[in-house]
Design a protein around this motif. Structure first.
Motif: not given
Length: 92
Positions: A37-43, A64-83
């Motif tokens: 997600g970070c790489l897609m946003v940056a691209a 760009t940095r804020v959008a890439a960080q949002a993807c990373a934080v979103g993946a972390i939050m999704l992972g924590e929710y699933l666990v």
């Protein structure tokens, strides 16, 4: 020295880089998703760099940095929710 200098061979008993990456991906599948997600946003933002209009370069890079960080934080939050949801299902 070996004759084939272009390839790195791991020591005996250790995983190769691709095996290690696949093992870590199986252990934590959301890390590659967040990275992708970070790489897609940056691209996308680099692609949109030409059409930024009168926006300053520094502002464009901050967005760009804020959008890439949002993807990373979103993946972390999704992972924590699933666990967390898997843990609560196991306790009931």
């Amino acid at each position: 020295m070996s004759a084939n200098k272009g390839w790195w061979v791991p020591p005996e008993g250790e995983d190769s880089v691709s095996e290690k990456f696949l093992r870590k991906t199986r252990e934590s599948p959301l890390v590659p998703i967040g990275l992708g997600g970070c790489l897609m946003v940056a691209a996308y933002r680099i692609y949109r760099l030409k059409a930024r209009g009168s926006t300053k370069m520094s502002i464009h890079l901050i967005h760009t940095r804020v959008a890439a960080q949002a993807c990373a934080v979103g993946a972390i939050m999704l992972g924590e929710y699933l666990v967390g949801s898997q843990d609560s299902e196991g306790k009931t």
